[in-house]
Design a protein around this motif. Structure first.
Motif, mmCIF file in Angstrom:
data_model
loop_
_atom_site.group_PDB
_atom_site.id
_atom_site.type_symbol
_atom_site.label_atom_id
_atom_site.label_comp_id
_atom_site.label_asym_id
_atom_site.label_seq_id
_atom_site.Cartn_x
_atom_site.Cartn_y
_atom_site.Cartn_z
ATOM 1 N N ASN A 72 0.949 -1.190 -0.076
ATOM 2 C CA ASN A 72 -0.024 -0.090 -0.101
ATOM 3 C C ASN A 72 1.093 1.198 0.062
ATOM 4 O O ASN A 72 0.830 2.025 0.818
ATOM 5 C CB ASN A 72 -1.010 -0.041 1.107
ATOM 6 C CG ASN A 72 -1.853 1.155 1.151
ATOM 7 O OD1 ASN A 72 -1.953 1.724 0.139
ATOM 8 N ND2 ASN A 72 -2.415 1.411 2.313
ATOM 9 N N TYR A 73 1.642 1.484 -1.170
ATOM 10 C CA TYR A 73 2.699 2.408 -1.184
ATOM 11 C C TYR A 73 1.803 4.056 -1.044
ATOM 12 O O TYR A 73 2.312 4.758 -0.202
ATOM 13 C CB TYR A 73 3.493 2.584 -2.441
ATOM 14 C CG TYR A 73 4.497 3.721 -2.490
ATOM 15 C CD1 TYR A 73 5.611 3.444 -2.081
ATOM 16 C CD2 TYR A 73 3.825 4.907 -3.452
ATOM 17 C CE1 TYR A 73 6.596 4.604 -2.101
ATOM 18 C CE2 TYR A 73 4.740 5.957 -3.417
ATOM 19 C CZ TYR A 73 6.128 5.870 -3.000
ATOM 20 O OH TYR A 73 6.958 6.791 -2.929
ATOM 21 N N ASP A 74 0.741 4.092 -1.918
ATOM 22 C CA ASP A 74 0.112 5.275 -1.569
ATOM 23 C C ASP A 74 -0.621 5.765 -0.363
ATOM 24 O O ASP A 74 -0.758 6.759 0.101
ATOM 25 C CB ASP A 74 -0.971 5.262 -2.864
ATOM 26 C CG ASP A 74 -0.474 5.337 -4.148
ATOM 27 O OD1 ASP A 74 0.611 5.725 -4.307
ATOM 28 O OD2 ASP A 74 -1.113 4.894 -5.120
ATOM 29 N N GLY A 75 -0.807 4.676 0.276
ATOM 30 C CA GLY A 75 -1.629 4.878 1.647
ATOM 31 C C GLY A 75 -0.522 4.807 2.836
ATOM 32 O O GLY A 75 -0.849 5.324 3.978
ATOM 33 N N LEU A 76 0.671 4.786 2.511
ATOM 34 C CA LEU A 76 1.691 4.595 3.700
ATOM 35 C C LEU A 76 2.689 5.653 3.388
ATOM 36 O O LEU A 76 3.402 6.171 4.560
ATOM 37 C CB LEU A 76 2.325 3.132 3.841
ATOM 38 C CG LEU A 76 1.491 2.016 4.344
ATOM 39 C CD1 LEU A 76 2.158 0.701 4.179
ATOM 40 C CD2 LEU A 76 1.022 2.307 5.614
#
Length: 520
Positions: free
Chosen positions: A283-287
């Protein structure tokens, strides 16, 4: 705030000068992100160059630096024109970087893939030109402090404003990059991403440079240049070598600075974070952005603590204390990453789920350990920069020579060597797990990637911090020693200004007890 204290004993900066000049570091840190964080990905993904070449070339260019840096440093020490010693190098350096990066990121992708030799040649040539501009401007951040202030109470404040400037540059780029990457297929591997990111970064850097020039304008004049003032140092290369051999504090600071920079450059490398938050945690975008903001939030109290400790006990004590905090916390982060399991909700980072907030114990522990550790090492990452001014003043104290240019470029060389080494280390580490190009946030997890992340995100920074602590243990420029150095240098400067020869001033004023009480 007065400019001087006790006559000419202490040179103080005005508040606006102390705030604006460190923005020079923010201006160069724009390129730190724009180039050193992305150039290997650009070469590998956009130009289709060999991944190992794109990574290793960045470090290989340091051989070029080994020649150009001392030349630029010596040129700066000999400069004393209408526009001062430092301002010309700041402006010219920024313009060189702007032109070279526009050409690199916007024009080289237009070279057809049937002419790969031309892509390789332009990649190397434009990067070499950029390196010269980077040296011009970065060396001013370090050497310019010698004229800005020598007050032991003020110099630690430079770290805080330097970091604020760094945040405006580096932080802005780290904030805009993932947002811009979403607009292009392939994310960080898209040519369009680089065409958009380069002008954004250049505009930010130019604005920060202009503000920094305003900050040093009044101080960039001969009366603040060491003991001799108008006298310009003209040293031979052999003399420079001898100076560095005898300046033990500078040697130790170069090791400490390298350790701090290596830890920061590898742990914050875009490829490493893509593997950690994207490939491993899914979850790159969320982390990525939440963790970046979290690190900055945790760093605020540490900035205040480092300044307070520096003012009371000296910068050496402050650097060692908070690097130790970072080292201890990252032992915990290391353990957490060892416990990570693919497709395990309990042993993976989780902030937001389909129903809203979704956080587990693993994430809470990671936030605490990573946040405190990141806050501590981010607050100390640039602390060696104002300490370069201490080493330059120490050289004036020891030999009477005012050579901030060579001191600044020597430290700049180490800075660039370590920063570029990070790209090579990451590229080589990724090749060990069979990948032919650097992974982006959209690539799937590859077996062994967790080991690579643990080594890059934790182990190497921890080793670097250990080297910093070992080097600083024998660093002799304590807070008390710097008070003596400033008092003696000020007394000698006034004596020379009143007609005494440099030789007599150096012989008559050696220790604190030799100077009048008004300088103490």
């Amino acid at each position: 705030m007065n400019e001087t204290k006790n006559g000419n004993a202490v040179n103080r900066a005005k508040p606006y000068q102390l705030v604006l000049f460190p923005l020079n570091n923010g201006a160069t840190n724009v390129y730190y992100v724009l180039v050193l964080s992305y150039i290997a990905t650009f070469g590998s993904k956009v130009l289709a160059l060999s991944m190992i070449f794109a990574s290793v070339m960045v470090t290989g260019m340091r051989l070029f630096d080994a020649v150009t840096d001392p030349i630029i440093g010596a040129l700066m020490d000999r400069t004393n024109g209408k526009f001062g010693k430092f301002r010309p190098f700041m402006v010219i350096g920024n313009l060189i970087m702007a032109v070279s990066i526009l050409a690199l990121y916007c024009l080289t992708p237009l070279i057809p893939d049937t002419m790969m030799w031309a892509r390789y040649a332009m990649f190397v040539a434009l990067y070499a030109v950029w390196v010269i501009g980077y040296t011009f401007q970065t060396s001013c951040t370090r050497s310019g402090q010698t004229v800005l202030t020598n007050d032991p109470k003020q110099r630690p404040l430079f770290t805080i404003f330097n970091t604020v400037g760094s945040l405006l540059g580096m932080g802005a780029m780290q904030f805009f990059a993932p947002i811009l990457a979403k607009n292009y297929e392939g994310g960080y591997g898209s040519a369009g991403f680089f065409r958009m990111l380069a002008p954004v970064g250049i505009v930010i850097s130019i604005l920060l440079t202009l503000l920094a020039v305003v900050g040093i304008w009044e101080k960039d004049q001969p009366k603040y240049f060491g003991i001799g003032g108008e006298k310009i140092e003209k040293l031979k290369v052999s003399e420079y070598v001898q100076i560095i051999k005898e300046n033990k504090p500078m040697q130790r600071l170069m090791v400490a600075g390298a350790g701090c920079k290596l830890a920061l450059s590898i742990a914050t490398n875009t490829t490493v974070l893509c593997m950690l938050y994207g490939c491993m945690m899914g979850n790159y975008d969320g982390l990525y952005l939440p963790m970046m903001v979290l690190g900055y939030v945790f760093s605020v109290p540490f900035f205040l603590l480092t300044v307070r400790t520096s003012q009371k006990k000296g910068q050496k004590a402050s650097l060692m204390r908070y690097v130790s905090v970072a080292l201890v916390c990252y032992v915990g982060v290391f353990v957490l990453l060892l416990l990570w399991k693919q497709d395990s909700a309990a042993f993976s980072l989780s902030l937001l789920g389909e129903g809203g907030l979704s956080i587990n114990l693993y994430t809470v522990l990671f936030i605490l350990l990573f946040g405190i550790g990141y806050g501590a090492y981010y607050a100390t990452a640039d602390m060696p920069i104002p300490m370069v001014a201490d080493c330059s003043d120490y050289e004036t104290y020891q030999s009477g020579k005012y050579i901030p240019g060579i001191m600044g470029t020597l430290f700049s060389l180490v800075d660039k060597l370590v920063s570029s080494l990070s790209a090579t280390v990451v590229g080589v580490a990724v090749s060990f797990i069979g990948l032919e190009s650097l992974p982006t946030q959209y690539d799937p997890y590859t077996p062994g990637m967790n080991v690579v992340v643990i080594v890059l995100f934790c182990v190497i920074p921890m080793v670097a911090w250990a080297a910093t602590l070992i080097a600083m243990k024998g660093y002799s420029l304590t807070g008390e020693k710097m008070k003596e150095i400033q008092a003696v240098n000020a007394c000698r400067r006034d004596a020379v200004a009143n007609g005494m020869s440099m030789e007599d001033a150096m012989r008559n004023y050696v220790k604190m007890e030799d100077v009048p009480d008004s300088y103490k």
